[in-house]
Design a protein around this motif. Structure first.
Motif, PDB file in Angstrom:
ATOM      1  N   ASP A   1       0.843  -1.199   0.000  1.00  0.00           N
ATOM      2  CA  ASP A   1       0.000   0.000   0.000  1.00  0.00           C
ATOM      3  C   ASP A   1       0.877   1.247   0.000  1.00  0.00           C
ATOM      4  O   ASP A   1       1.129   1.852   1.051  1.00  0.00           O
ATOM      5  CB  ASP A   1      -0.904  -0.019   1.234  1.00  0.00           C
ATOM      6  CG  ASP A   1      -2.095   0.905   1.112  1.00  0.00           C
ATOM      7  OD1 ASP A   1      -1.967   1.944   0.426  1.00  0.00           O
ATOM      8  OD2 ASP A   1      -3.152   0.605   1.684  1.00  0.00           O
TER       9      ASP A   1
ATOM     10  N   LYS B   1      -6.816  -1.055   9.005  1.00  0.00           N
ATOM     11  CA  LYS B   1      -7.652  -1.910   8.164  1.00  0.00           C
ATOM     12  C   LYS B   1      -8.832  -2.464   8.947  1.00  0.00           C
ATOM     13  O   LYS B   1      -9.923  -2.670   8.387  1.00  0.00           O
ATOM     14  CB  LYS B   1      -6.825  -3.044   7.571  1.00  0.00           C
ATOM     15  CG  LYS B   1      -7.575  -3.789   6.470  1.00  0.00           C
ATOM     16  CD  LYS B   1      -6.691  -4.730   5.688  1.00  0.00           C
ATOM     17  CE  LYS B   1      -7.456  -5.349   4.522  1.00  0.00           C
ATOM     18  NZ  LYS B   1      -6.616  -6.304   3.766  1.00  0.00           N
TER      19      LYS B   1
ATOM     20  N   TYR C   1     -11.379   0.157   8.768  1.00  0.00           N
ATOM     21  CA  TYR C   1     -11.924   0.128   7.409  1.00  0.00           C
ATOM     22  C   TYR C   1     -12.961  -0.984   7.261  1.00  0.00           C
ATOM     23  O   TYR C   1     -14.065  -0.774   6.730  1.00  0.00           O
ATOM     24  CB  TYR C   1     -10.769  -0.065   6.427  1.00  0.00           C
ATOM     25  CG  TYR C   1     -11.157  -0.552   5.059  1.00  0.00           C
ATOM     26  CD1 TYR C   1     -11.593   0.346   4.071  1.00  0.00           C
ATOM     27  CD2 TYR C   1     -11.068  -1.905   4.734  1.00  0.00           C
ATOM     28  CE1 TYR C   1     -11.934  -0.112   2.804  1.00  0.00           C
ATOM     29  CE2 TYR C   1     -11.405  -2.364   3.473  1.00  0.00           C
ATOM     30  CZ  TYR C   1     -11.848  -1.472   2.507  1.00  0.00           C
ATOM     31  OH  TYR C   1     -12.187  -1.923   1.266  1.00  0.00           O
TER      32      TYR C   1
ATOM     33  N   VAL D   1      -7.914   8.313   6.245  1.00  0.00           N
ATOM     34  CA  VAL D   1      -7.890   7.735   4.898  1.00  0.00           C
ATOM     35  C   VAL D   1      -8.392   6.292   4.927  1.00  0.00           C
ATOM     36  O   VAL D   1      -9.149   5.871   4.040  1.00  0.00           O
ATOM     37  CB  VAL D   1      -6.486   7.843   4.290  1.00  0.00           C
ATOM     38  CG1 VAL D   1      -6.377   7.017   3.013  1.00  0.00           C
ATOM     39  CG2 VAL D   1      -6.152   9.301   4.005  1.00  0.00           C
ATOM     40  N   TRP D   2      -8.005   5.527   5.933  1.00  0.00           N
ATOM     41  CA  TRP D   2      -8.540   4.168   6.045  1.00  0.00           C
ATOM     42  C   TRP D   2     -10.061   4.193   6.089  1.00  0.00           C
ATOM     43  O   TRP D   2     -10.732   3.423   5.388  1.00  0.00           O
ATOM     44  CB  TRP D   2      -7.997   3.481   7.300  1.00  0.00           C
ATOM     45  CG  TRP D   2      -6.704   2.759   7.129  1.00  0.00           C
ATOM     46  CD1 TRP D   2      -5.492   3.054   7.702  1.00  0.00           C
ATOM     47  CD2 TRP D   2      -6.462   1.591   6.331  1.00  0.00           C
ATOM     48  NE1 TRP D   2      -4.531   2.161   7.317  1.00  0.00           N
ATOM     49  CE2 TRP D   2      -5.094   1.239   6.470  1.00  0.00           C
ATOM     50  CE3 TRP D   2      -7.270   0.812   5.502  1.00  0.00           C
ATOM     51  CZ2 TRP D   2      -4.532   0.139   5.826  1.00  0.00           C
ATOM     52  CZ3 TRP D   2      -6.705  -0.287   4.853  1.00  0.00           C
ATOM     53  CH2 TRP D   2      -5.361  -0.606   5.019  1.00  0.00           C
TER      54      TRP D   2
ATOM     55  N   ARG E   1     -11.699   5.330   2.746  1.00  0.00           N
ATOM     56  CA  ARG E   1     -11.697   4.288   1.714  1.00  0.00           C
ATOM     57  C   ARG E   1     -12.931   3.384   1.817  1.00  0.00           C
ATOM     58  O   ARG E   1     -13.304   2.732   0.836  1.00  0.00           O
ATOM     59  CB  ARG E   1     -10.443   3.435   1.834  1.00  0.00           C
ATOM     60  CG  ARG E   1      -9.171   4.100   1.352  1.00  0.00           C
ATOM     61  CD  ARG E   1      -7.982   3.207   1.607  1.00  0.00           C
ATOM     62  NE  ARG E   1      -6.794   3.621   0.873  1.00  0.00           N
ATOM     63  CZ  ARG E   1      -5.639   2.973   0.897  1.00  0.00           C
ATOM     64  NH1 ARG E   1      -5.513   1.882   1.631  1.00  0.00           N
ATOM     65  NH2 ARG E   1      -4.607   3.408   0.187  1.00  0.00           N
TER      66      ARG E   1
ATOM     67  N   ALA F   1      -4.369  10.714  -1.396  1.00  0.00           N
ATOM     68  CA  ALA F   1      -5.118   9.458  -1.387  1.00  0.00           C
ATOM     69  C   ALA F   1      -6.333   9.494  -2.304  1.00  0.00           C
ATOM     70  O   ALA F   1      -7.045   8.486  -2.444  1.00  0.00           O
ATOM     71  CB  ALA F   1      -5.558   9.128   0.040  1.00  0.00           C
TER      72      ALA F   1
ATOM     73  N   LEU G   1      -9.093  11.345  -1.930  1.00  0.00           N
ATOM     74  CA  LEU G   1     -10.333  11.351  -1.156  1.00  0.00           C
ATOM     75  C   LEU G   1     -10.790  12.765  -0.769  1.00  0.00           C
ATOM     76  O   LEU G   1     -11.692  12.916   0.064  1.00  0.00           O
ATOM     77  CB  LEU G   1     -10.160  10.517   0.113  1.00  0.00           C
ATOM     78  CG  LEU G   1      -9.987   9.008  -0.113  1.00  0.00           C
ATOM     79  CD1 LEU G   1      -9.565   8.328   1.183  1.00  0.00           C
ATOM     80  CD2 LEU G   1     -11.281   8.394  -0.637  1.00  0.00           C
TER      81      LEU G   1
END
Length: 224
Positions: free
Chosen positions: A22, A48, A51, A74-75, A78, A106, A108
């Motif tokens: 990643d 994660k 996420y 950001v996690w 996503r 990212a 986003l």
């Protein structure tokens, strides 16, 4: 090998096996370090985990209290669908600027808004932005104010809202009622509120890994 080294190696093992390479998330951590931000982001496997929780919830409106450099932001971002939205609150303007750049890198920026200022000042303004309830809320800011953050999280929740609190074990010191650490006492008050609060079902999970010994609180607002 001491126990902390073993925890770290286990995190590396799971991340190597279960995460794809990643570059974006690696770049965020590198950017945060070069900007002099404290290295208190969630670990990659914890990011994660957040996420996946947001995905399981099908979250469309996410609130994050405590941005730092935007790694957890950001996690969570996503996990959003195309029409999803995340608002993240950050006290420190330098941290917020770094986070905004990381969010842009990212891809986003169209889904995530960083609001700068003390969260207890900005939380009351959120309904003016057209969101009366969030379906996923992540609390990861200054621990002495956790009780107030929880009260606002409940105010901005609806039935089924998922509320997550980070760093609640405090290396085991959470059980020390006489602790002079304001963060420990803030977490203890947070737990007491959850214990007494009839509107939310909650539990805690202890974690060990590259970030040491700590844990999460997880709660779901009831349909009452």
């Amino acid at each position: 090998m001491n126990i902390s080294e073993k925890w770290n190696d286990v995190d590396v093992y799971f991340s190597t096996k279960l995460h794809t390479t990643d570059p974006v998330m690696d770049l965020i951590l590198k950017t945060n370090s070069e900007a002099g931000l404290p290295a208190i982001d969630v670990a990659p496997n914890q990011g994660k985990f957040l996420y996946l929780l947001a995905k399981l919830k099908g979250a469309k409106n996410i609130l994050e209290i405590g941005t730092l450099g935007g790694y957890s932001t950001v996690w969570l971002g996503r996990a959003l669908p195309d029409d999803g939205r995340l608002i993240t609150l950050e006290y420190n303007s330098k941290h917020a600027k770094v986070a905004e750049e990381n969010i842009r890198k990212a891809g986003l920026a169209n889904k995530i808004e960083v609001i700068v200022g003390p969260a207890l000042d900005t939380l009351p303004t959120l309904k003016e932005k057209g969101i009366s309830t969030f379906d996923f809320i992540f609390i990861d800011a200054d621990k002495p104010n956790n009780p107030q953050y929880l009260k606002w999280a409940l105010e901005l929740s609806g039935p089924g809202t998922v509320i997550i609190g980070d760093n609640v074990v405090r290396k085991g010191h959470v059980i020390d009622a006489d602790s002079e650490d304001e963060s420990v006492q803030g977490v203890r008050q947070f737990i007491d509120l959850l214990s007494d609060e009839s509107r939310i079902d909650s539990t805690a999970i202890q974690t060990v890994g590259s970030k040491g010994y700590d844990g999460f609180v997880l709660g779901i607002v009831k349909n009452i």
